[in-house]
Design an enzyme around this catalytic site. Structure first.
Site, PDB file in Angstrom:
ATOM      1  N   PHE A 233      36.018 -12.119  27.970  1.00 57.73           N
ATOM      2  CA  PHE A 233      35.000 -12.700  28.867  1.00 57.73           C
ATOM      3  C   PHE A 233      33.617 -12.335  28.319  1.00 57.73           C
ATOM      4  O   PHE A 233      32.771 -11.793  29.016  1.00 57.73           O
ATOM      5  CB  PHE A 233      35.136 -12.185  30.308  1.00 57.73           C
ATOM      6  CG  PHE A 233      36.480 -12.433  30.940  1.00 57.73           C
ATOM      7  CD1 PHE A 233      36.778 -13.661  31.511  1.00 57.73           C
ATOM      8  CD2 PHE A 233      37.433 -11.423  30.976  1.00 57.73           C
ATOM      9  CE1 PHE A 233      38.012 -13.882  32.107  1.00 57.73           C
ATOM     10  CE2 PHE A 233      38.666 -11.635  31.570  1.00 57.73           C
ATOM     11  CZ  PHE A 233      38.970 -12.867  32.133  1.00 57.73           C
ATOM     12  N   ASP A 254      35.897 -16.160  25.163  1.00 57.45           N
ATOM     13  CA  ASP A 254      35.442 -16.757  26.412  1.00 57.45           C
ATOM     14  C   ASP A 254      35.991 -18.172  26.503  1.00 57.45           C
ATOM     15  O   ASP A 254      36.280 -18.798  25.472  1.00 57.45           O
ATOM     16  CB  ASP A 254      33.905 -16.777  26.487  1.00 57.45           C
ATOM     17  CG  ASP A 254      33.403 -16.812  27.922  1.00 57.45           C
ATOM     18  OD1 ASP A 254      33.043 -15.739  28.442  1.00 57.45           O
ATOM     19  OD2 ASP A 254      33.395 -17.904  28.530  1.00 57.45           O
ATOM     20  N   SER A 255      36.125 -18.671  27.730  1.00 60.31           N
ATOM     21  CA  SER A 255      36.640 -20.025  27.922  1.00 60.31           C
ATOM     22  C   SER A 255      35.534 -21.068  27.888  1.00 60.31           C
ATOM     23  O   SER A 255      35.810 -22.267  27.900  1.00 60.31           O
ATOM     24  CB  SER A 255      37.394 -20.126  29.252  1.00 60.31           C
ATOM     25  OG  SER A 255      36.526 -19.841  30.334  1.00 60.31           O
ATOM     26  N   ALA A 281      41.295 -16.045  28.779  1.00 61.40           N
ATOM     27  CA  ALA A 281      41.500 -14.617  28.542  1.00 61.40           C
ATOM     28  C   ALA A 281      42.924 -14.197  28.864  1.00 61.40           C
ATOM     29  O   ALA A 281      43.546 -13.438  28.116  1.00 61.40           O
ATOM     30  CB  ALA A 281      40.515 -13.810  29.372  1.00 61.40           C
ATOM     31  N   ASP A 301      35.278  -7.785  30.914  1.00 57.82           N
ATOM     32  CA  ASP A 301      34.136  -8.018  31.813  1.00 57.82           C
ATOM     33  C   ASP A 301      34.282  -9.389  32.487  1.00 57.82           C
ATOM     34  O   ASP A 301      33.494 -10.311  32.232  1.00 57.82           O
ATOM     35  CB  ASP A 301      32.825  -7.940  31.022  1.00 57.82           C
ATOM     36  CG  ASP A 301      31.594  -8.025  31.925  1.00 57.82           C
ATOM     37  OD1 ASP A 301      31.729  -7.762  33.133  1.00 57.82           O
ATOM     38  OD2 ASP A 301      30.514  -8.370  31.416  1.00 57.82           O
ATOM     39  N   CYS A 341      32.726  -7.078  38.937  1.00 57.87           N
ATOM     40  CA  CYS A 341      31.492  -7.372  39.664  1.00 57.87           C
ATOM     41  C   CYS A 341      31.796  -7.905  41.064  1.00 57.87           C
ATOM     42  O   CYS A 341      30.920  -8.485  41.712  1.00 57.87           O
ATOM     43  CB  CYS A 341      30.623  -8.359  38.887  1.00 57.87           C
ATOM     44  SG  CYS A 341      31.416  -9.939  38.566  1.00 57.87           S
TER      45      CYS A 341
END
Length: 397
Positions: A233, A254-255, A281, A301, A341
């Site tokens: 990520f 990352d996508s 991921a 992340d 987060c």
């Protein structure tokens, strides 16, 4: 029906339930709509006096007529001059950060409730300010004018850009608005964090443009990183670019192709050779674990998995799957940097998930650092939502 926000006024009262009153007395600043007893005749976005069911005044708040967060307390005292209060809070937020900001020209200037300005986010990226307005009251024309005047007068940016979250405006029953320049002409720049440079386009990317809350965690992770590293990520390469000087090889995953294109531009800007992979991921970690890929440093992340409490169980399963696979792929002595987060995921729950993952992977984890957001994202102990970011740096054996 879309309502036009009313500039905050005076002489208006909202009555809250005993539960809502208790929440305010405990130090929080939100009261949910289910705890509003009476708001008769209160226009959207008004400055109101808040009272409990017995008539005791609890403070002054910003009122939303449509959001589930109906009340956001702005003062525990009466507010006679709201514009003066706004100006003082903006000055205080800027002054708070002056001794805290080092090795960067990109940082959070105003962090909503944590700076006692609920509904307002302002970030600085070198000579550009990026602003988000999240409530009816802050969206009022008179308030916008004060914000623009004070921010430009004190920080002297080349441009001020507003980043609009359409979903938030819908929840606040505000008319649609496009992201755009409020002042100046400049929309792109280069900013630096910890000696690493990043391209910035004020009208592209997520949120206000970058994840400034991880700035100090990027530097911390780089202290321990070594060998072959995987940044999962990776977005625009924040962790990967910080790890590159310490590692023999770095791969970022990352996508989002647009994010990876910026990440590649950032690697060129910093003269770093980093491998970027566009992939899911979860799928990539599964394939790499099965194929026996091994790493010395892995960063996880992900975006917020738990945006509501209803998402919590699924979120914890997602975190566990990611961390379990990462732990199986790390060599002995390897470093795991694992982040969340999601403010609905408490630190103790996140650590329990890591312990379960380590146990299932038959690995031992020694925590090197327990970290949160950068210092320009202050935490109010009575508002746990401000302590949303968790970053664990651990050694695997």
């Amino acid at each position: 029906m879309v309502r036009k926000p009313t500039a905050p006024g005076s002489g208006l009262t909202v009555t809250v339930s005993p539960r809502g009153a208790a929440r305010l007395k405990d130090g929080h600043v939100w009261v949910y709509r289910s705890d509003i007893v009476s708001a008769d005749g209160v226009p959207p976005g008004s400055l109101v006096s808040v009272s409990d069911h017995r008539g005791q005044v609890l403070g002054t708040a910003l009122y939303s007529s449509s959001s589930q967060i109906a009340i956001r307390l702005i003062s525990r005292e009466p507010v006679d001059d709201f514009p003066a209060l706004l100006r003082r809070r903006i000055a205080d937020a800027i002054a708070y950060r002056e001794p805290l900001i080092h090795d960067t020209n990109a940082y959070r200037v105003i962090f909503s409730e944590a700076d006692f300005l609920p509904g307002l986010i302002v970030d600085r990226y070198n000579e550009i300010l990026s602003m988000q307005i999240l409530t009816q009251a802050i969206d009022a024309g008179s308030v916008r004018e004060i914000l623009l005047t004070e921010l430009t007068g004190k920080l002297h940016p080349d441009s001020v850009v507003e980043r609009v979250d359409p979903r938030v405006r819908q929840l606040e029953d505000l008319p649609p608005r496009a992201s755009g320049i409020l002042q100046g002409e400049k929309t792109s720049t280069v900013f630096s964090m910890n000696g690493v440079q990043f391209h910035f386009d004020a009208l592209e990317g997520q949120k206000t443009g970058a994840f400034l809350d991880q700035r100090e965690n990027y530097a911390a992770a780089a202290q321990y990183a070594h060998g072959v590293a995987l940044d999962v990520f990776c977005y625009q390469g924040g962790f990967a670019l910080h790890l590159a000087p310490k590692c023999s090889h770095v791969t970022g995953v990352d996508s989002s192709r647009p994010a990876l294109e910026v990440a590649d531009q950032n690697s060129i800007l910093n003269h770093r050779d980093i491998e970027w992979i566009e992939a899911s991921a979860f799928d990539l970690l599964k394939d790499y674990a099965v194929s026996g890929q091994r790493y010395d440093t892995i960063v996880l992340d992900p975006p917020a998995f738990a945006k509501t409490k209803r998402d919590l169980d699924a979120a914890m399963r997602g975190y566990k799957e990611l961390n379990l696979r990462a732990l199986k792929m790390l060599r002995p002595g390897g470093v795991l940097v694992s982040c969340s987060c999601s403010y609905h995921v408490a630190q103790v729950e996140f650590l329990e998930m890591l312990a379960d993952s380590a146990r299932d992977a038959r690995r031992s984890l020694r925590i090197t650092e327990l970290r949160g957001a950068a210092k320009d994202h202050p935490v109010l102990l009575t508002i746990l939502e401000t302590a949303y970011l968790k970053c664990v740096i651990a050694t695997v054996s």
